[in-house]
Design a protein around this motif. Structure first.
Motif, PDB file in Angstrom:
ATOM      1  N   GLN A  43      -3.492   6.908   6.065  1.00  0.00           N
ATOM      2  CA  GLN A  43      -4.639   7.733   6.732  1.00  0.00           C
ATOM      3  C   GLN A  43      -5.700   7.090   7.413  1.00  0.00           C
ATOM      4  O   GLN A  43      -6.147   7.130   8.565  1.00  0.00           O
ATOM      5  CB  GLN A  43      -5.403   9.063   5.946  1.00  0.00           C
ATOM      6  N   LYS A  44      -6.498   6.051   6.780  1.00  0.00           N
ATOM      7  CA  LYS A  44      -7.421   5.192   7.253  1.00  0.00           C
ATOM      8  C   LYS A  44      -6.995   4.503   8.294  1.00  0.00           C
ATOM      9  O   LYS A  44      -7.438   4.111   9.600  1.00  0.00           O
ATOM     10  CB  LYS A  44      -8.176   4.362   6.225  1.00  0.00           C
ATOM     11  N   SER A  45      -5.828   3.822   8.197  1.00  0.00           N
ATOM     12  CA  SER A  45      -5.319   2.820   9.272  1.00  0.00           C
ATOM     13  C   SER A  45      -4.881   3.632  10.151  1.00  0.00           C
ATOM     14  O   SER A  45      -5.322   2.878  11.651  1.00  0.00           O
ATOM     15  CB  SER A  45      -3.892   2.074   8.461  1.00  0.00           C
ATOM     16  N   ARG A  46      -4.371   4.701  10.316  1.00  0.00           N
ATOM     17  CA  ARG A  46      -3.948   5.527  11.478  1.00  0.00           C
ATOM     18  C   ARG A  46      -5.266   5.817  12.211  1.00  0.00           C
ATOM     19  O   ARG A  46      -5.290   5.833  13.618  1.00  0.00           O
ATOM     20  CB  ARG A  46      -3.030   6.424  11.010  1.00  0.00           C
ATOM     21  N   ARG A  47      -6.270   6.265  11.563  1.00  0.00           N
ATOM     22  CA  ARG A  47      -7.281   6.745  12.501  1.00  0.00           C
ATOM     23  C   ARG A  47      -8.191   5.678  13.135  1.00  0.00           C
ATOM     24  O   ARG A  47      -9.074   5.869  13.923  1.00  0.00           O
ATOM     25  CB  ARG A  47      -8.273   7.715  11.473  1.00  0.00           C
ATOM     26  N   ASN A  48      -8.169   4.430  12.529  1.00  0.00           N
ATOM     27  CA  ASN A  48      -8.795   3.322  12.759  1.00  0.00           C
ATOM     28  C   ASN A  48      -8.240   2.328  13.474  1.00  0.00           C
ATOM     29  O   ASN A  48      -8.460   1.131  13.425  1.00  0.00           O
ATOM     30  CB  ASN A  48      -9.641   2.809  11.536  1.00  0.00           C
ATOM     31  N   GLU A  49      -7.096   2.702  14.095  1.00  0.00           N
ATOM     32  CA  GLU A  49      -6.385   1.378  14.771  1.00  0.00           C
ATOM     33  C   GLU A  49      -6.038   0.460  13.943  1.00  0.00           C
ATOM     34  O   GLU A  49      -6.106  -0.843  14.286  1.00  0.00           O
ATOM     35  CB  GLU A  49      -7.050   1.038  16.338  1.00  0.00           C
ATOM     36  N   MET A  50      -5.623   0.543  12.613  1.00  0.00           N
ATOM     37  CA  MET A  50      -4.872  -0.527  11.942  1.00  0.00           C
ATOM     38  C   MET A  50      -5.866  -0.866  10.811  1.00  0.00           C
ATOM     39  O   MET A  50      -5.748  -1.257   9.704  1.00  0.00           O
ATOM     40  CB  MET A  50      -4.346  -1.597  12.451  1.00  0.00           C
ATOM     41  N   VAL A  51      -7.159  -0.640  11.041  1.00  0.00           N
ATOM     42  CA  VAL A  51      -8.482  -1.134  10.237  1.00  0.00           C
ATOM     43  C   VAL A  51      -8.338  -0.117   8.956  1.00  0.00           C
ATOM     44  O   VAL A  51      -8.685   0.939   9.124  1.00  0.00           O
ATOM     45  CB  VAL A  51      -9.636  -1.168  10.855  1.00  0.00           C
ATOM     46  N   ASP A  52      -8.457  -0.812   7.793  1.00  0.00           N
ATOM     47  CA  ASP A  52      -8.861  -0.003   6.540  1.00  0.00           C
ATOM     48  C   ASP A  52      -9.959  -0.808   6.127  1.00  0.00           C
ATOM     49  O   ASP A  52      -9.946  -1.859   5.393  1.00  0.00           O
ATOM     50  CB  ASP A  52      -7.549  -0.104   5.758  1.00  0.00           C
ATOM     51  N   THR A  53     -11.110  -0.092   5.957  1.00  0.00           N
ATOM     52  CA  THR A  53     -12.360  -0.800   5.691  1.00  0.00           C
ATOM     53  C   THR A  53     -12.684  -0.802   4.091  1.00  0.00           C
ATOM     54  O   THR A  53     -13.385  -1.593   3.666  1.00  0.00           O
ATOM     55  CB  THR A  53     -13.533  -0.093   6.255  1.00  0.00           C
ATOM     56  N   GLN A  54     -11.566  -0.278   3.456  1.00  0.00           N
ATOM     57  CA  GLN A  54     -11.700  -0.271   2.053  1.00  0.00           C
ATOM     58  C   GLN A  54     -11.288  -1.574   1.533  1.00  0.00           C
ATOM     59  O   GLN A  54     -11.721  -1.930   0.446  1.00  0.00           O
ATOM     60  CB  GLN A  54     -10.573   0.539   1.410  1.00  0.00           C
ATOM     61  N   TYR A  55     -10.795  -2.545   2.442  1.00  0.00           N
ATOM     62  CA  TYR A  55     -10.724  -3.893   2.100  1.00  0.00           C
ATOM     63  C   TYR A  55     -11.915  -4.919   1.983  1.00  0.00           C
ATOM     64  O   TYR A  55     -12.072  -6.098   1.749  1.00  0.00           O
ATOM     65  CB  TYR A  55      -9.474  -4.412   3.109  1.00  0.00           C
ATOM     66  N   THR A  56     -12.942  -3.910   2.594  1.00  0.00           N
ATOM     67  CA  THR A  56     -14.364  -4.788   2.552  1.00  0.00           C
ATOM     68  C   THR A  56     -15.172  -4.363   1.231  1.00  0.00           C
ATOM     69  O   THR A  56     -16.310  -5.071   0.816  1.00  0.00           O
ATOM     70  CB  THR A  56     -15.030  -4.463   3.875  1.00  0.00           C
TER      71      THR A  56
END
Length: 183
Positions: A43-56
């Motif tokens: 869901q996060k990747s799709r909404r943010n053009e591949m970015v998943d901020t949970q990795y930060t």
């Protein structure tokens, strides 16, 4: 030494198998431990053009990143008994497991890098069919098993020019493009 190429093949097959049958198969059930993959990471990747901020986020937060690390740690520990009889195979599996995390994390923090170096994984998240392209580090088993589908740079329903799909950046209209910040 035969353990090294066997470990590489086994690890790539493991990526394919676990991603398809565990992370997507079991993970689509919202009550499953593995639901974090489909219901949060995708869901996060799709909404943010591949970015998943949970990795930060810090790894000690109970998040998709920490759950992924727990699963990878289980793979490392699960292969520990093999080390005395197959040290090269086991060390290769451990190396591939660590490499998987590093590459997967980088892909979701730097989408342009992912498009260039892991287009099959970018396609997995951003293509029209998220139930394909199961491999992350290398598409070998997707190619062998016929689950590699290419989408990078192509808008699935884009207009066509001489029968060819228009690249995503060209298919966007002027109002879809980000505007320059006001001075």
């Amino acid at each position: 030494m035969i353990g090294i190429p066997l470990g590489l093949l086994y690890s790539n097959w493991g990526e394919w198998f676990l991603h398809k049958y565990v992370l997507h198969g079991l993970g689509k059930n919202p009550k499953s431990f593995w639901a974090f993959h489909w219901h949060e990471h995708h869901q996060k990747s799709r909404r943010n053009e591949m970015v998943d901020t949970q990795y930060t986020a810090p790894i000690w937060n109970w998040s998709p990143q920490s759950k992924e690390l727990l699963g990878l740690a289980a793979i490392v520990v699960g292969h520990l008994p093999l080390f005395p009889v197959a040290p090269f195979f086991t060390a290769t599996v451990w190396f591939c497991t660590a490499r998987y995390y590093h590459i997967h994390r980088k892909a979701h923090l730097d989408p342009n890098w992912a498009k260039e170096h892991l287009p099959w994984h970018y396609d997995h998240h951003m293509g029209k069919d998220q139930n394909s392209n199961w491999c992350v580090t290398h598409p070998l088993f997707d190619l062998l098993l016929g689950t590699r589908k290419e989408f990078v740079g192509v808008q699935p329903r884009a207009p066509e020019v001489q029968g060819e799909p228009v690249p995503l950046r060209e298919a966007r209209s002027e109002h879809d493009r980000p505007s320059a910040p006001a001075a």
